[in-house]
Write an enzyme that holds these catalytic residues in place. Sequence first.
Site, PDB file in Angstrom:
ATOM      1  N   ARG A   1      -5.877   1.323  11.832  1.00 40.33           N
ATOM      2  CA  ARG A   1      -5.329   0.004  12.112  1.00 40.33           C
ATOM      3  C   ARG A   1      -6.361  -0.862  12.817  1.00 40.33           C
ATOM      4  O   ARG A   1      -6.133  -2.037  13.053  1.00 40.33           O
ATOM      5  CB  ARG A   1      -4.125   0.082  13.036  1.00 40.33           C
ATOM      6  CG  ARG A   1      -2.863   0.641  12.415  1.00 40.33           C
ATOM      7  CD  ARG A   1      -2.304  -0.323  11.405  1.00 40.33           C
ATOM      8  NE  ARG A   1      -0.914  -0.655  11.516  1.00 40.33           N
ATOM      9  CZ  ARG A   1       0.091   0.028  10.966  1.00 40.33           C
ATOM     10  NH1 ARG A   1      -0.129   1.125  10.304  1.00 40.33           N
ATOM     11  NH2 ARG A   1       1.325  -0.412  11.077  1.00 40.33           N
TER      12      ARG A   1
ATOM     13  N   ARG B   1      12.452  -5.915   2.602  1.00 41.95           N
ATOM     14  CA  ARG B   1      12.161  -4.517   2.285  1.00 41.95           C
ATOM     15  C   ARG B   1      13.297  -3.614   2.788  1.00 41.95           C
ATOM     16  O   ARG B   1      13.814  -3.776   3.882  1.00 41.95           O
ATOM     17  CB  ARG B   1      10.858  -4.130   2.969  1.00 41.95           C
ATOM     18  CG  ARG B   1      10.461  -2.687   2.775  1.00 41.95           C
ATOM     19  CD  ARG B   1       8.996  -2.478   3.025  1.00 41.95           C
ATOM     20  NE  ARG B   1       8.608  -2.677   4.407  1.00 41.95           N
ATOM     21  CZ  ARG B   1       7.355  -2.559   4.851  1.00 41.95           C
ATOM     22  NH1 ARG B   1       6.387  -2.300   3.999  1.00 41.95           N
ATOM     23  NH2 ARG B   1       7.066  -2.742   6.117  1.00 41.95           N
TER      24      ARG B   1
ATOM     25  N   ARG C   1      14.253  -1.422   8.341  1.00 35.63           N
ATOM     26  CA  ARG C   1      13.584  -1.025   9.581  1.00 35.63           C
ATOM     27  C   ARG C   1      13.724  -2.109  10.649  1.00 35.63           C
ATOM     28  O   ARG C   1      13.612  -3.286  10.357  1.00 35.63           O
ATOM     29  CB  ARG C   1      12.099  -0.778   9.304  1.00 35.63           C
ATOM     30  CG  ARG C   1      11.836   0.563   8.673  1.00 35.63           C
ATOM     31  CD  ARG C   1      10.434   0.715   8.149  1.00 35.63           C
ATOM     32  NE  ARG C   1       9.389   0.169   8.998  1.00 35.63           N
ATOM     33  CZ  ARG C   1       8.098   0.190   8.680  1.00 35.63           C
ATOM     34  NH1 ARG C   1       7.716   0.724   7.521  1.00 35.63           N
ATOM     35  NH2 ARG C   1       7.202  -0.314   9.488  1.00 35.63           N
TER      36      ARG C   1
ATOM     37  N   ARG D   1       3.514  -8.226  14.165  1.00 42.07           N
ATOM     38  CA  ARG D   1       2.719  -7.196  13.481  1.00 42.07           C
ATOM     39  C   ARG D   1       1.605  -7.839  12.651  1.00 42.07           C
ATOM     40  O   ARG D   1       0.487  -7.332  12.599  1.00 42.07           O
ATOM     41  CB  ARG D   1       3.629  -6.346  12.577  1.00 42.07           C
ATOM     42  CG  ARG D   1       4.588  -5.477  13.389  1.00 42.07           C
ATOM     43  CD  ARG D   1       5.685  -4.896  12.522  1.00 42.07           C
ATOM     44  NE  ARG D   1       5.203  -3.945  11.551  1.00 42.07           N
ATOM     45  CZ  ARG D   1       5.837  -3.654  10.417  1.00 42.07           C
ATOM     46  NH1 ARG D   1       6.977  -4.237  10.119  1.00 42.07           N
ATOM     47  NH2 ARG D   1       5.323  -2.782   9.581  1.00 42.07           N
TER      48      ARG D   1
ATOM     49  N   LYS E   1       0.818  -1.219   0.000  1.00 40.16           N
ATOM     50  CA  LYS E   1       0.000   0.000   0.000  1.00 40.16           C
ATOM     51  C   LYS E   1       0.854   1.272   0.000  1.00 40.16           C
ATOM     52  O   LYS E   1       0.511   2.235  -0.663  1.00 40.16           O
ATOM     53  CB  LYS E   1      -1.037   0.006   1.120  1.00 40.16           C
ATOM     54  CG  LYS E   1      -0.470  -0.160   2.505  1.00 40.16           C
ATOM     55  CD  LYS E   1      -1.599  -0.410   3.479  1.00 40.16           C
ATOM     56  CE  LYS E   1      -1.180  -0.563   4.909  1.00 40.16           C
ATOM     57  NZ  LYS E   1       0.217  -0.628   5.300  1.00 40.16           N
TER      58      LYS E   1
HETATM   59  P1  AMP Z   1       3.929   1.254   9.390  1.00 42.61           P
HETATM   60  O1  AMP Z   1       5.027   2.066   8.819  1.00 42.61           O
HETATM   61  O2  AMP Z   1       2.566   1.715   8.941  1.00 42.61           O
HETATM   62  O3  AMP Z   1       4.125  -0.228   9.201  1.00 42.61           O
HETATM   63  O4  AMP Z   1       3.922   1.516  10.978  1.00 42.61           O
HETATM   64  C1  AMP Z   1       5.047   1.175  11.781  1.00 42.61           C
HETATM   65  C2  AMP Z   1       4.634   1.119  13.228  1.00 42.61           C
HETATM   66  O5  AMP Z   1       4.148   2.412  13.661  1.00 42.61           O
HETATM   67  C3  AMP Z   1       3.490   0.164  13.563  1.00 42.61           C
HETATM   68  O6  AMP Z   1       3.931  -1.180  13.745  1.00 42.61           O
HETATM   69  C4  AMP Z   1       2.959   0.775  14.857  1.00 42.61           C
HETATM   70  O7  AMP Z   1       3.815   0.500  15.949  1.00 42.61           O
HETATM   71  C5  AMP Z   1       3.056   2.265  14.568  1.00 42.61           C
HETATM   72  N1  AMP Z   1       1.829   2.758  13.897  1.00 42.61           N
HETATM   73  C6  AMP Z   1       1.718   3.241  12.618  1.00 42.61           C
HETATM   74  N2  AMP Z   1       0.459   3.604  12.354  1.00 42.61           N
HETATM   75  C7  AMP Z   1      -0.259   3.341  13.476  1.00 42.61           C
HETATM   76  C8  AMP Z   1      -1.631   3.463  13.822  1.00 42.61           C
HETATM   77  N3  AMP Z   1      -2.537   3.920  12.948  1.00 42.61           N
HETATM   78  N4  AMP Z   1      -2.017   3.096  15.072  1.00 42.61           N
HETATM   79  C9  AMP Z   1      -1.129   2.632  15.971  1.00 42.61           C
HETATM   80  N5  AMP Z   1       0.172   2.459  15.711  1.00 42.61           N
HETATM   81  C10 AMP Z   1       0.621   2.814  14.471  1.00 42.61           C
END
Ligand code: AMP
Length: 211
Positions: A88, A125, A159, A170, A15
């Site tokens: 989420r 990634r 990351r 996750r 995405k």
């Molecule tokens: P992402 O880059 O979207 O995979 O997000 C990385 C991490 O940031 C996630 O595993 C969460 O720890 C935190 N995170 C990102 N977006 C959210 C959200 N909408 N709600 C809660 N935690 C978030």
Amino acid sequence: MNSHLVVIGAPGSGKGTQAGKLVSERLYNHISTGDLLRAEIKKQTDLGLKVSKIIESGQLVSDDIVMELLLQNCDLKNKAYIFDGFPRNVEQASMLSKQLLKNSPYVAVYFKIDQDLLISRIVNRRSCPNCGEIYNLISKLPSAPDRCDKCGHLGLTHRKDDHKDIVENRLEIFTKNIQPMLDYYQAIGKLSIIDASESEEKTFTSLLKII
Ligand code: AMP
């Protein structure tokens, strides 16, 4: 102005990559809550210090913190957004619609993908710490080793939360939360689904048909 776009999908469903393509071609602004949180960590703000361990462990940050960050970074009157990584869970879906989008037109797109594909996609990634461009050691290598094609930055990063044990965490959280979210968007007539196990180009074509 385009309708806003809410992209929902597991980590690794593509995405973020697809949102990046739409931004370059279609006048959207990309807003990723993961990127906003990582920027806070990099700047070592109070918020960043508070959330860094949570993110490293693959858990979710509290709904209120992320919602607040989103409210501070959006200008809905003048821009069309792609919301990436938010919501989420169904509580966040409801917050997004009631506190931010309100009567603004939007569509929610679910990037549906086979779970087996995801782990390999995520652990391979890499991303550019300078411009955010995403690469993959198997399917999307940069032209020169470790150098970003888009901005020329040398040194792509892996990351901490993209390592296998954390990725499994996750994905488990994602699996628990996805169905109520899909039900929510289905019930209000805003849900579209695309097959995200296809190539980047095919997935993009499917996405263009929806927006
Ligand atoms: P992402 O880059 O979207 O995979 O997000 C990385 C991490 O940031 C996630 O595993 C969460 O720890 C935190 N995170 C990102 N977006 C959210 C959200 N909408 N709600 C809660 N935690 C978030």
